[in-house]
Design a protein around this motif. Structure first.
Motif: not given
Length: 440
Positions: A243-260
């Protein structure tokens, strides 16, 4: 009725429960995301004494990451007590903890006023926020999924997920409104102080729904485990890591797209940060409907195909997204950010509540999904910092490739995760095999 006990376990109206879960999630998401927006746009100069813009952003993102690092602790506590005391109880406490920490951020002294004590207090409150937010998600989605009819868990499980784009929409809207109405420190303080109103509304709505029928039946049947979180770690640690690895595209991509991206367009002198906020708001507004569509679709075609829409798009869109933003054209920036949220984040996030819940039996389900979901935060919280550091080292291609790699990891994990949608695997009431647990 439970055949074993005769205890009624009839669920509350699934639409009502899902809506209540969504409202609370929106409030907690608002609290968590205004910190991300403030970190990118304000806190680098407000709380850290430096003349170098890049250094200030990095220091601000470091405090942002601390909240993510403590989310697994919140997930552990919420999972443990969610399986022992009930899903609803944890939802109420997580909302209170998150709200208090957020309001206190709004009254903190700045570095100019209090020196080094200011960032120390900021970090402590961010830790509390991380624990509160880590405790939120598992209970919210389980209340929705466990009240839902078996063949509509994808749809009703997606309703609380709307709270994330709703919270982001409210957070960015609050800053845009605050910038129009206020000056000086009130621009960033007002959105934090407004949280007290939202928390009160969230508590009122959540108090009016019934406890999960699965937990009620567990309690009646004496199925409550003494240490559910420790047991799920011992027994199902491979599922948690998946589940941790499944989430990386969603949660990691989210914060690159928004906060970063908020800091990137300023550091690269491409456009005003408000254009990224507008793109985020457009994508979030579309997400209010897209999550429901993707959730309903997963009930028909399966969780995995819908998930792959998002993870494969993440791989394909990483470099084009930055090329669009690098034009500096307002419309291109808005389209790039909105598309990143709509097609990279939303298909994945919409099915996480049902797909992840269906991986665990009910007696450790709160612990399992909370630990897996928040475990990804250990990586995701560092990504705005890492993306900024990569940009400072090799330019925009660094964070673009990072975005692509997140999609690769999650796509690979999806290939090895079993399908669980009742429409695709048959009788949802069948006893789960050890290698493929399901909701029962």
């Amino acid at each position: 009725m439970s055949a074993a006990t005769g205890v009624a376990t009839r669920p509350d109206n699934p639409g009502k429960v899902s809506f209540a879960s969504m409202i609370g999630t929106a409030v907690e998401s608002y609290d968590f995301f205004i910190y991300g927006t403030a970190s990118a746009a304000y806190f680098g100069t407000v709380f850290f004494h430096t003349e170098e813009k890049l250094v200030g952003v990095l220091a601000s993102f470091a405090t942002l990451a601390i909240g993510f690092l403590f989310r697994p602790l919140g997930g552990y506590l919420a999972g443990h007590y969610g399986d022992r005391l009930g899903r609803k109880t944890i939802l109420m406490w997580s909302l209170v903890v998150m709200g208090v920490a957020t309001v206190l951020v709004g009254v903190l002294p700045t570095y100019a006023q209090a020196g080094v004590i200011a960032p120390i207090l900021l970090i402590l409150l961010r830790i509390v926020q991380g624990i509160g937010f880590g405790a939120e998600w598992g209970g919210a989605v389980l209340m929705a999924v466990e009240h839902a009819p078996a063949r509509r868990r994808g749809f009703f499980g997606a309703v609380p997920q709307i709270g994330i784009p709703a919270g982001l929409l409210l957070a960015n809207g609050a800053f845009l409104l605050s910038e129009a109405l206020f000056e000086g420190s009130w621009v960033w303080r007002a959105p934090f102080l407004f949280s007290i109103v939202m928390v009160a509304v969230g508590l009122f709505i959540r108090m009016r729904v019934a406890e999960s029928p699965d937990f009620t039946e567990m309690k009646a049947n004496n199925e409550i485990r003494k240490a559910p979180a420790l047991e799920v770690i011992r027994r199902d640690w491979r599922v948690i890591l998946k589940i941790v690895t499944l989430r990386l595209a969603e949660t990691g991509g989210y914060y690159v797209t928004t906060s970063f991206m908020l800091s990137y367009v300023v550091l690269a002198e491409l456009t005003d940060k408000q254009n990224v906020l507008i793109g985020t708001m457009v994508g979030s507004a579309l997400g209010l409907g897209s999550h429901l569509l993707f959730g309903a679709l997963s009930d028909r075609v399966g969780r995995k195909p819908v998930f792959l829409i998002g993870s494969v798009f993440t791989i394909a869109f990483g470099i084009p997204m930055f090329l669009l933003i690098n034009t500096g054209a307002v419309i291109m920036v808005i389209v790039a950010v909105a598309l990143g949220l709509l097609l990279s984040h939303d298909p994945i996030f919409a099915v996480e509540s049902s797909w992840f819940s269906e991986q665990f039996p009910r007696d450790v389900r709160s612990s399992g999904i909370s630990l897996g979901y928040n475990g990804a935060s250990l990586v995701a919280g560092l990504l705005p910092f890492g993306a900024t550091a990569l940009y400072g080292w090799i330019g925009w291609i660094g964070p673009a490739v990072l975005f692509v790699l997140l999609g690769v990891v999650s796509t690979a994990a999806a290939a090895f995760t079993p399908e669980t949608a009742p429409a695709k695997v048959g009788d949802p009431q069948a006893t789960p095999a050890k290698s493929q647990p399901a909701l029962v």
